[in-house]
Design a protein around this motif. Structure first.
Motif, PDB file in Angstrom:
ATOM      1  N   VAL A 144      -1.159   3.337  -2.350  1.00 54.15           N
ATOM      2  CA  VAL A 144      -2.589   3.503  -2.105  1.00 54.15           C
ATOM      3  C   VAL A 144      -3.352   2.372  -2.793  1.00 54.15           C
ATOM      4  N   VAL A 145      -4.159   1.658  -2.016  1.00 56.47           N
ATOM      5  CA  VAL A 145      -4.968   0.548  -2.531  1.00 56.47           C
ATOM      6  C   VAL A 145      -6.415   0.735  -2.116  1.00 56.47           C
ATOM      7  N   ALA A 146      -7.306   0.000  -2.762  1.00 50.43           N
ATOM      8  CA  ALA A 146      -8.732   0.112  -2.458  1.00 50.43           C
ATOM      9  C   ALA A 146      -9.120  -0.708  -1.235  1.00 50.43           C
ATOM     10  N   ASP A 147      -8.448  -1.841  -1.017  1.00 51.85           N
ATOM     11  CA  ASP A 147      -8.927  -2.812  -0.046  1.00 51.85           C
ATOM     12  C   ASP A 147      -7.755  -3.518   0.642  1.00 51.85           C
ATOM     13  N   SER A 148      -7.981  -4.035   1.834  1.00 48.85           N
ATOM     14  CA  SER A 148      -6.939  -4.775   2.554  1.00 48.85           C
ATOM     15  C   SER A 148      -6.469  -6.006   1.792  1.00 48.85           C
ATOM     16  N   ARG A 149      -7.344  -6.596   0.980  1.00 50.20           N
ATOM     17  CA  ARG A 149      -6.931  -7.754   0.180  1.00 50.20           C
ATOM     18  C   ARG A 149      -5.797  -7.382  -0.768  1.00 50.20           C
ATOM     19  N   ASP A 150      -5.795  -6.124  -1.220  1.00 50.60           N
ATOM     20  CA  ASP A 150      -4.743  -5.654  -2.112  1.00 50.60           C
ATOM     21  C   ASP A 150      -3.413  -5.521  -1.369  1.00 50.60           C
ATOM     22  N   VAL A 151      -3.462  -5.084  -0.105  1.00 47.09           N
ATOM     23  CA  VAL A 151      -2.247  -5.012   0.714  1.00 47.09           C
ATOM     24  C   VAL A 151      -1.650  -6.410   0.849  1.00 47.09           C
ATOM     25  N   ILE A 152      -2.493  -7.377   1.156  1.00 43.05           N
ATOM     26  CA  ILE A 152      -2.046  -8.760   1.328  1.00 43.05           C
ATOM     27  C   ILE A 152      -1.405  -9.276   0.037  1.00 43.05           C
ATOM     28  N   ALA A 153      -2.047  -9.000  -1.106  1.00 42.54           N
ATOM     29  CA  ALA A 153      -1.514  -9.449  -2.397  1.00 42.54           C
ATOM     30  C   ALA A 153      -0.157  -8.812  -2.675  1.00 42.54           C
ATOM     31  N   LEU A 154      -0.024  -7.514  -2.428  1.00 40.24           N
ATOM     32  CA  LEU A 154       1.243  -6.821  -2.685  1.00 40.24           C
ATOM     33  C   LEU A 154       2.327  -7.268  -1.712  1.00 40.24           C
ATOM     34  N   GLU A 155       1.976  -7.533  -0.473  1.00 38.85           N
ATOM     35  CA  GLU A 155       2.956  -8.004   0.512  1.00 38.85           C
ATOM     36  C   GLU A 155       3.512  -9.368   0.142  1.00 38.85           C
ATOM     37  N   LYS A 156       2.709 -10.199  -0.519  1.00 39.47           N
ATOM     38  CA  LYS A 156       3.169 -11.522  -0.941  1.00 39.47           C
ATOM     39  C   LYS A 156       4.316 -11.429  -1.945  1.00 39.47           C
ATOM     40  N   THR A 157       4.412 -10.321  -2.670  1.00 40.50           N
ATOM     41  CA  THR A 157       5.497 -10.171  -3.646  1.00 40.50           C
ATOM     42  C   THR A 157       6.841  -9.945  -2.960  1.00 40.50           C
ATOM     43  N   ARG A 158       6.820  -9.443  -1.746  1.00 43.96           N
ATOM     44  CA  ARG A 158       8.026  -9.095  -0.973  1.00 43.96           C
ATOM     45  C   ARG A 158       8.883  -8.048  -1.700  1.00 43.96           C
ATOM     46  N   GLU A 159       8.276  -7.274  -2.583  1.00 46.60           N
ATOM     47  CA  GLU A 159       8.995  -6.262  -3.358  1.00 46.60           C
ATOM     48  C   GLU A 159       8.837  -4.864  -2.775  1.00 46.60           C
ATOM     49  N   PHE A 160       7.693  -4.574  -2.212  1.00 50.54           N
ATOM     50  CA  PHE A 160       7.404  -3.219  -1.750  1.00 50.54           C
ATOM     51  C   PHE A 160       7.800  -3.070  -0.288  1.00 50.54           C
ATOM     52  N   ARG A 161       8.606  -2.060   0.014  1.00 56.15           N
ATOM     53  CA  ARG A 161       9.090  -1.855   1.387  1.00 56.15           C
ATOM     54  C   ARG A 161       8.576  -0.556   2.003  1.00 56.15           C
ATOM     55  N   GLY A 162       7.622   0.086   1.352  1.00 55.80           N
ATOM     56  CA  GLY A 162       7.063   1.324   1.879  1.00 55.80           C
ATOM     57  C   GLY A 162       5.850   1.054   2.748  1.00 55.80           C
ATOM     58  N   LEU A 163       5.018   2.069   2.893  1.00 57.28           N
ATOM     59  CA  LEU A 163       3.793   1.975   3.679  1.00 57.28           C
ATOM     60  C   LEU A 163       2.583   1.909   2.751  1.00 57.28           C
ATOM     61  N   TYR A 164       1.423   1.687   3.325  1.00 54.68           N
ATOM     62  CA  TYR A 164       0.184   1.577   2.552  1.00 54.68           C
ATOM     63  C   TYR A 164      -0.842   2.566   3.061  1.00 54.68           C
ATOM     64  N   HIS A 165      -1.854   2.775   2.232  1.00 56.50           N
ATOM     65  CA  HIS A 165      -3.051   3.512   2.636  1.00 56.50           C
ATOM     66  C   HIS A 165      -4.238   2.824   1.961  1.00 56.50           C
ATOM     67  N   VAL A 166      -5.162   2.317   2.767  1.00 49.51           N
ATOM     68  CA  VAL A 166      -6.328   1.593   2.248  1.00 49.51           C
ATOM     69  C   VAL A 166      -7.511   2.556   2.180  1.00 49.51           C
ATOM     70  N   LEU A 167      -8.028   2.736   0.970  1.00 49.87           N
ATOM     71  CA  LEU A 167      -9.125   3.681   0.757  1.00 49.87           C
ATOM     72  C   LEU A 167     -10.463   3.182   1.310  1.00 49.87           C
ATOM     73  N   GLY A 168     -10.639   1.878   1.333  1.00 56.06           N
ATOM     74  CA  GLY A 168     -11.919   1.323   1.773  1.00 56.06           C
ATOM     75  C   GLY A 168     -12.926   1.239   0.642  1.00 56.06           C
ATOM     76  N   GLY A 169     -12.436   1.201  -0.590  1.00 57.87           N
ATOM     77  CA  GLY A 169     -13.308   1.108  -1.765  1.00 57.87           C
ATOM     78  C   GLY A 169     -12.822   2.032  -2.860  1.00 57.87           C
ATOM     79  N   VAL A 170     -13.674   2.233  -3.858  1.00 54.39           N
ATOM     80  CA  VAL A 170     -13.372   3.139  -4.965  1.00 54.39           C
ATOM     81  C   VAL A 170     -14.578   4.050  -5.196  1.00 54.39           C
TER      82      VAL A 170
END
Length: 197
Positions: A83-109
């Motif tokens: 679970v992340v706040a923003d799509s930018r966080d998904v992009i940052a985490l995907e760059k690590t190539r470590e996480f192989r699960g799914l995401y959920h973007v909250l759209g803020g905090v």
């Protein structure tokens, strides 16, 4: 100071985040010097992106399709949702190539000062995903700010009855943003996640 069309361009460029008057002027003058074909391609790319990019109906990440490429990838681990706040966080985490699960973007905090409560965020859909699918772990990867902590605790309390809830480890500075962290720091933060107290 500028001819009216150039002044309008400088004014519009200043609306972009991190672009002040001098940068806007420099960008505008650069664009004016470029061949018309290049400027038209840039303008068309902006229009196309605005028209075609929306939100994934599953995770709310940016997508040109109804379901994003991450959610539609059958090789992803569907039992873990980050679970992340923003799509930018998904992009940052995907760059690590470590996480192989799914995401959920909250759209803020959650931010009462800004009039943002849980009902303005994609929290209800997250609870629905967790209760209707076989989710074994929720990883909360929300920026460590006051608002981020509030959001993390709120979601943690909501989801604990249904699944394991963890949060990323803090190799990230308090008040820092995930999108600006380097890949190694983010990878270690994911590896060092722990149960939410």
């Amino acid at each position: 100071m500028y001819t009216p069309p150039l002044a309008r361009l400088v004014e519009q460029l200043q609306l972009l985040p991190g672009v002040g008057p001098k940068t806007a002027q420099r960008l505008a003058l650069h664009l004016i010097k470029r061949p018309e074909k290049e400027v038209q391609a840039l303008a068309q790319a902006l229009i196309d992106a605005k028209k075609q990019v929306g939100l994934c109906r599953v995770c709310f990440h940016l997508s040109a399709e109804p379901v994003c490429s991450i959610c539609s990838n059958q090789n992803r681990d569907r039992s873990i949702i980050c679970v992340v706040a923003d799509s930018r966080d998904v992009i940052a985490l995907e760059k690590t190539r470590e996480f192989r699960g799914l995401y959920h973007v909250l759209g803020g905090v959650i931010s009462p000062m800004d009039g943002i409560g849980p009902e303005q965020l994609n929290i209800e859909s997250l609870v629905k995903r967790v209760t209707q699918q076989q989710v074994t772990e929720i990883i909360l990867a929300i920026n460590p700010s006051v608002e981020g902590e509030t959001t993390t605790l709120y979601i943690g309390q909501l989801l604990k009855p249904f699944t394991r809830v963890t949060r990323i480890a803090f190799g990230l500075p308090m008040g820092g943003d995930l999108e600006y962290a380097d890949e190694v720091t983010l990878a270690r933060a994911l590896e060092g996640r722990r149960e939410l107290d």
